[in-house]
Design a protein around this motif. Structure first.
Motif, PDB file in Angstrom:
ATOM      1  N   GLY A  11      -4.319   1.965 -14.459  1.00  0.00           N
ATOM      2  CA  GLY A  11      -3.590   0.795 -14.922  1.00  0.00           C
ATOM      3  C   GLY A  11      -3.515  -0.278 -13.852  1.00  0.00           C
ATOM      4  N   TYR A  12      -3.132  -1.443 -14.292  1.00  0.00           N
ATOM      5  CA  TYR A  12      -3.105  -2.614 -13.424  1.00  0.00           C
ATOM      6  C   TYR A  12      -1.686  -3.045 -13.074  1.00  0.00           C
ATOM      7  CZ  TYR A  12      -8.118  -3.163 -14.227  1.00  0.00           C
ATOM      8  OH  TYR A  12      -9.477  -2.963 -14.256  1.00  0.00           O
ATOM      9  N   ASP A  13      -0.726  -2.140 -13.224  1.00  0.00           N
ATOM     10  CA  ASP A  13       0.659  -2.472 -12.890  1.00  0.00           C
ATOM     11  C   ASP A  13       0.773  -2.817 -11.408  1.00  0.00           C
ATOM     12  OD1 ASP A  13       1.387  -1.896 -15.481  1.00  0.00           O
ATOM     13  OD2 ASP A  13       2.095   0.120 -15.023  1.00  0.00           O
ATOM     14  N   ILE A  14       1.569  -3.832 -11.138  1.00  0.00           N
ATOM     15  CA  ILE A  14       1.788  -4.249  -9.751  1.00  0.00           C
ATOM     16  C   ILE A  14       3.280  -4.213  -9.477  1.00  0.00           C
ATOM     17  CG2 ILE A  14       1.513  -6.099  -8.067  1.00  0.00           C
ATOM     18  CD1 ILE A  14      -0.823  -7.098  -9.944  1.00  0.00           C
ATOM     19  N   LEU A  15       3.684  -3.260  -8.657  1.00  0.00           N
ATOM     20  CA  LEU A  15       5.080  -3.177  -8.243  1.00  0.00           C
ATOM     21  C   LEU A  15       5.195  -3.858  -6.895  1.00  0.00           C
ATOM     22  CD1 LEU A  15       5.809   0.512  -9.255  1.00  0.00           C
ATOM     23  CD2 LEU A  15       6.588  -1.553 -10.417  1.00  0.00           C
ATOM     24  N   TYR A  16       6.214  -4.677  -6.756  1.00  0.00           N
ATOM     25  CA  TYR A  16       6.359  -5.412  -5.508  1.00  0.00           C
ATOM     26  C   TYR A  16       7.831  -5.693  -5.217  1.00  0.00           C
ATOM     27  CZ  TYR A  16       7.150  -9.619  -8.312  1.00  0.00           C
ATOM     28  OH  TYR A  16       7.662 -10.530  -9.183  1.00  0.00           O
ATOM     29  N   THR A  17       8.059  -6.150  -4.015  1.00  0.00           N
ATOM     30  CA  THR A  17       9.368  -6.616  -3.593  1.00  0.00           C
ATOM     31  C   THR A  17       9.168  -8.010  -3.014  1.00  0.00           C
ATOM     32  OG1 THR A  17      11.336  -6.051  -2.306  1.00  0.00           O
ATOM     33  CG2 THR A  17       9.211  -5.605  -1.269  1.00  0.00           C
ATOM     34  N   GLU A  18      10.269  -8.713  -2.845  1.00  0.00           N
ATOM     35  CA  GLU A  18      10.191 -10.042  -2.241  1.00  0.00           C
ATOM     36  C   GLU A  18      10.671  -9.960  -0.799  1.00  0.00           C
ATOM     37  OE1 GLU A  18      12.011 -12.946  -4.799  1.00  0.00           O
ATOM     38  OE2 GLU A  18      10.431 -12.677  -6.297  1.00  0.00           O
ATOM     39  N   PRO A  19      10.195 -10.856   0.056  1.00  0.00           N
ATOM     40  CA  PRO A  19      10.506 -10.765   1.490  1.00  0.00           C
ATOM     41  C   PRO A  19      11.991 -10.868   1.822  1.00  0.00           C
ATOM     42  CG  PRO A  19       9.334 -12.813   0.998  1.00  0.00           C
ATOM     43  CD  PRO A  19       9.321 -11.993  -0.249  1.00  0.00           C
ATOM     44  N   GLU A  20      12.761 -11.556   0.979  1.00  0.00           N
ATOM     45  CA  GLU A  20      14.189 -11.702   1.264  1.00  0.00           C
ATOM     46  C   GLU A  20      15.037 -10.538   0.757  1.00  0.00           C
ATOM     47  OE1 GLU A  20      13.219 -13.853  -2.549  1.00  0.00           O
ATOM     48  OE2 GLU A  20      12.393 -13.931  -0.542  1.00  0.00           O
ATOM     49  N   SER A  44       3.736 -14.890  -6.759  1.00  0.00           N
ATOM     50  CA  SER A  44       2.421 -14.273  -7.002  1.00  0.00           C
ATOM     51  C   SER A  44       1.488 -14.269  -5.795  1.00  0.00           C
ATOM     52  CB  SER A  44       1.706 -14.945  -8.180  1.00  0.00           C
ATOM     53  OG  SER A  44       2.470 -14.839  -9.344  1.00  0.00           O
ATOM     54  N   LYS A  45       1.988 -14.620  -4.632  1.00  0.00           N
ATOM     55  CA  LYS A  45       1.163 -14.627  -3.411  1.00  0.00           C
ATOM     56  C   LYS A  45       1.481 -13.380  -2.582  1.00  0.00           C
ATOM     57  CE  LYS A  45       0.284 -17.497   0.706  1.00  0.00           C
ATOM     58  NZ  LYS A  45      -0.951 -16.957   1.059  1.00  0.00           N
ATOM     59  N   LEU A  46       0.448 -12.668  -2.178  1.00  0.00           N
ATOM     60  CA  LEU A  46       0.598 -11.480  -1.347  1.00  0.00           C
ATOM     61  C   LEU A  46       0.941 -11.891   0.077  1.00  0.00           C
ATOM     62  CD1 LEU A  46       0.350  -8.377  -1.030  1.00  0.00           C
ATOM     63  CD2 LEU A  46      -2.076  -8.754  -0.528  1.00  0.00           C
ATOM     64  N   LEU A  47       2.092 -11.431   0.566  1.00  0.00           N
ATOM     65  CA  LEU A  47       2.538 -11.754   1.923  1.00  0.00           C
ATOM     66  C   LEU A  47       2.446 -10.564   2.867  1.00  0.00           C
ATOM     67  CD1 LEU A  47       5.764 -13.762   1.025  1.00  0.00           C
ATOM     68  CD2 LEU A  47       3.481 -14.661   1.519  1.00  0.00           C
ATOM     69  N   VAL A 111      -3.671 -10.817  -6.672  1.00  0.00           N
ATOM     70  CA  VAL A 111      -3.459  -9.373  -6.730  1.00  0.00           C
ATOM     71  C   VAL A 111      -3.661  -8.909  -8.174  1.00  0.00           C
ATOM     72  CG1 VAL A 111      -1.826  -7.494  -6.364  1.00  0.00           C
ATOM     73  CG2 VAL A 111      -1.809  -9.460  -4.813  1.00  0.00           C
ATOM     74  N   VAL A 112      -4.549  -7.924  -8.334  1.00  0.00           N
ATOM     75  CA  VAL A 112      -4.804  -7.383  -9.674  1.00  0.00           C
ATOM     76  C   VAL A 112      -4.429  -5.906  -9.778  1.00  0.00           C
ATOM     77  CG1 VAL A 112      -6.579  -9.074 -10.254  1.00  0.00           C
ATOM     78  CG2 VAL A 112      -7.247  -6.925  -9.164  1.00  0.00           C
ATOM     79  N   GLY A 113      -4.055  -5.282  -8.657  1.00  0.00           N
ATOM     80  CA  GLY A 113      -3.665  -3.882  -8.677  1.00  0.00           C
ATOM     81  C   GLY A 113      -3.488  -3.337  -7.281  1.00  0.00           C
TER      82      GLY A 113
END
Length: 147
Positions: A11-20, A44-47, A111-113
């Motif tokens: 699957g293409y699920d993208i789990l992420y957090t934000e820097p703050e 949507s930008k990878l940091l 980011v696609v995955g």
């Protein structure tokens, strides 16, 4: 086998957090999803990326408070990534040489995955099994030899 093949299956699920976000929030999200790393993204930008290892080395062992420390303070910002068209052997080599367990997958810097070492190992095993099965079939049918 290509990275795209792994993503097509998992699957293409993208789990992420934000820097703050706090490290505590990040670790809680990892626990909720039973994963070992999260991408760090904003708009949507990878940091960067943050892993259990970062938590251990930069919070626990340094005596910092995870509820007060921001993800941006401990994330890895030099992220190693792959493309959907990359071969899984390249992924295995990167993961081994760089001692990492997760690779974001980027297509035109989007980011696609994400793939993990577990995903890559499963893909390698599946590929080898298919090759072995093909060789067994070839041998069982006489190897294409006509008498």
């Amino acid at each position: 086998m290509k990275v795209k093949d792994i993503l097509d299956e998992k699957g293409y699920d993208i789990l992420y957090t934000e820097p703050e976000n706090t490290v505590y929030e990040c670790i809680a999200k990892m626990a909720d999803h039973n994963i070992g790393a999260l991408l760090v993204m904003k708009d949507s930008k990878l940091l960067g990326i943050i892993s259990e290892r970062d938590y251990r080395n930069k919070i626990i062992l340094k005596g910092k408070a995870s509820k007060e420390t921001k993800v941006s303070e401990i994330m890895v910002d030099k992220v190693i990534a792959v493309k959907p068209t990359d071969n899984i052997n390249l992924c295995m080599q990167l993961m081994t040489n760089k001692k990492i367990r997760h690779l974001p997958v980027l297509n035109d810097e989007k980011v696609v995955g994400v793939i993990s070492i577990g995903d890559v190992v499963k893909a390698v095993i599946r590929s080898q099994k298919n090759e072995i099965d093909s060789l067994r079939d070839y041998i069982a049918t006489g190897g294409g030899y006509m008498s």
